[in-house]
Design an enzyme around this catalytic site. Structure first.
Site, PDB file in Angstrom:
ATOM      1  CG  ASP A 115     132.372 103.737  81.367  1.00  0.00           C
ATOM      2  OD1 ASP A 115     131.992 104.904  81.598  1.00  0.00           O
ATOM      3  OD2 ASP A 115     133.438 103.491  80.793  1.00  0.00           O
ATOM      4  CB  SER A 116     130.784 105.947  77.770  1.00  0.00           C
ATOM      5  OG  SER A 116     132.052 106.152  78.363  1.00  0.00           O
ATOM      6  CE1 TYR A 168     127.685 106.557  75.702  1.00  0.00           C
ATOM      7  CE2 TYR A 168     126.957 106.803  77.976  1.00  0.00           C
ATOM      8  CZ  TYR A 168     126.941 106.116  76.783  1.00  0.00           C
ATOM      9  OH  TYR A 168     126.164 104.984  76.670  1.00  0.00           O
ATOM     10  N   GLY A 169     131.732 111.833  76.609  1.00  0.00           N
ATOM     11  CA  GLY A 169     132.251 113.045  77.231  1.00  0.00           C
ATOM     12  C   GLY A 169     132.026 114.361  76.519  1.00  0.00           C
ATOM     13  CB  CYS A 180     129.579 106.475  82.550  1.00  0.00           C
ATOM     14  SG  CYS A 180     130.013 107.751  81.357  1.00  0.00           S
ATOM     15  CB  THR A 206     129.923 111.668  80.843  1.00  0.00           C
ATOM     16  OG1 THR A 206     131.343 111.832  80.790  1.00  0.00           O
ATOM     17  CG2 THR A 206     129.255 112.700  79.976  1.00  0.00           C
ATOM     18  CD  GLU A 236     139.589 104.553  75.629  1.00  0.00           C
ATOM     19  OE1 GLU A 236     139.486 104.395  74.402  1.00  0.00           O
ATOM     20  OE2 GLU A 236     138.620 104.564  76.414  1.00  0.00           O
ATOM     21  CB  CYS A 290     137.114 111.072  83.984  1.00  0.00           C
ATOM     22  SG  CYS A 290     137.140 110.181  82.415  1.00  0.00           S
ATOM     23  CB  THR A 291     135.832 105.722  83.833  1.00  0.00           C
ATOM     24  OG1 THR A 291     135.880 106.335  82.540  1.00  0.00           O
ATOM     25  CG2 THR A 291     134.403 105.545  84.277  1.00  0.00           C
ATOM     26  CG  HIS A 292     139.533 106.616  80.701  1.00  0.00           C
ATOM     27  ND1 HIS A 292     138.163 106.514  80.709  1.00  0.00           N
ATOM     28  CD2 HIS A 292     139.956 106.000  79.569  1.00  0.00           C
ATOM     29  CE1 HIS A 292     137.777 105.863  79.630  1.00  0.00           C
ATOM     30  NE2 HIS A 292     138.842 105.541  78.919  1.00  0.00           N
TER      31      HIS A 292
END
Ligand code: DGL
Length: 268
Positions: A10-11, A42-43, A73, A75, A153, A185-187
């Site tokens: 992932d980024s 990266y987004g 990731c 993105t 985050e 998106c990962t988050h």
């Protein structure tokens, strides 16, 4: 049987949400995780850069002799998947975008799907492309949500701040009659509950990590490449900067504490 580890990248730290699902579905496998913390996010970056970064990271996994690579990731998966598959023909590479889209296409009943992700992911139209290839009757409504990543985050995963931002981005779907929201998106799985609460669960929420993990298990099982028994060493982490904050913040995304991460510079 194939005892080689699974590579996942992932980024940054967010891909740990996908690793969490992989560990649940594939408890006996070993994993090598790489987070590109020196170059995150990266987004908002250009497709050229994302392809270059993704290629460098895949080359690292090739040297590590992994049995399959998971591009966790969104993105990168939206922009660079085809590129890295072409460059590394002998490697199996799985991307989060395609499996999330497949799941949403099954979940929707009225064919109106909302998709959220980073600016670059949404601009790429990757989800739209996969969804409409599966079913041309599906209507896709997309919205980039760049503030979610920094807020999550910083630990704002419930409460007034995040609820306001959720409204800011997602109210756009209210008059679209969506019955399914795809978290691109990962988050975003971290705020899945907060999103559901804000909209009183008026649509189903599809989280791509689980679908990707099931797909990896199916591929390895079909090819008889699953591990039979855990090696006991399971998880190895690499990042390109600041190992300490990665280790400190990992549990929010992975659901468990980690002890160490090592530095690795994919551009070297
Ligand atoms: N991991 C990225 C994604 O899933 C989000 C963070 C970033 O912008 O790099 O798209």
């Amino acid at each position: 049987m194939d005892n080689k580890p699974i590579g996942i990248f992932d980024s940054g730290i967010g891909g740990l949400t996908v690793l969490k699902e992989l560990i649940k579905i594939l408890p006996d496998e070993d994993f090598i995780y790489f987070g590109d913390t020196a170059r995150v996010p990266y987004g908002g970056k250009s497709p050229e850069l994302i392809r270059e970064y993704s290629e460098e990271i895949t080359s690292f996994f090739q040297k590590k002799n992994v049995k399959i690579v998971v591009d966790a990731c969104f993105t990168s998966s939206s922009i660079a998947l085809e590129h890295i598959r072409n460059k590394f023909k002998s490697l199996d590479i799985v991307g989060v975008t395609e499996y999330g889209a497949r799941s949403a296409s099954v979940v929707t009943e009225n064919n109106n799907i909302g998709v959220i992700g980073t600016k670059t992911t949404i601009k790429s139209g990757a989800f739209q492309k996969v969804l409409q290839e599966i079913n041309s009757k599906i209507n896709v409504f997309s919205e980039p949500c760049p503030l979610f990543v920094p807020f999550i985050e910083e630990g704002f995963v419930e409460g007034d701040f995040i609820t306001q931002i959720i409204h800011h981005y997602l109210d756009t779907f209210l008059d679209k009659n969506i019955d399914t929201l795809l978290l691109g998106c990962t988050h975003y799985p971290i705020i899945k509950k907060a999103i559901g609460k804000t909209f009183k669960d008026s649509f189903k929420i599809v989280d791509c990590g689980k679908e990707t993990a099931i797909a990896v298990r199916n591929i390895l099982s079909r090819e008889k490449r699953l591990r039979k028994k855990s090696s006991g060493k399971k998880l190895t982490f690499y990042v390109s900067d600041d190992t300490e904050s990665f280790v400190q913040n990992a549990s929010l995304f992975l659901g468990q504490k980690i002890k160490t991460a090592s530095l690795m510079f994919p551009w070297e």
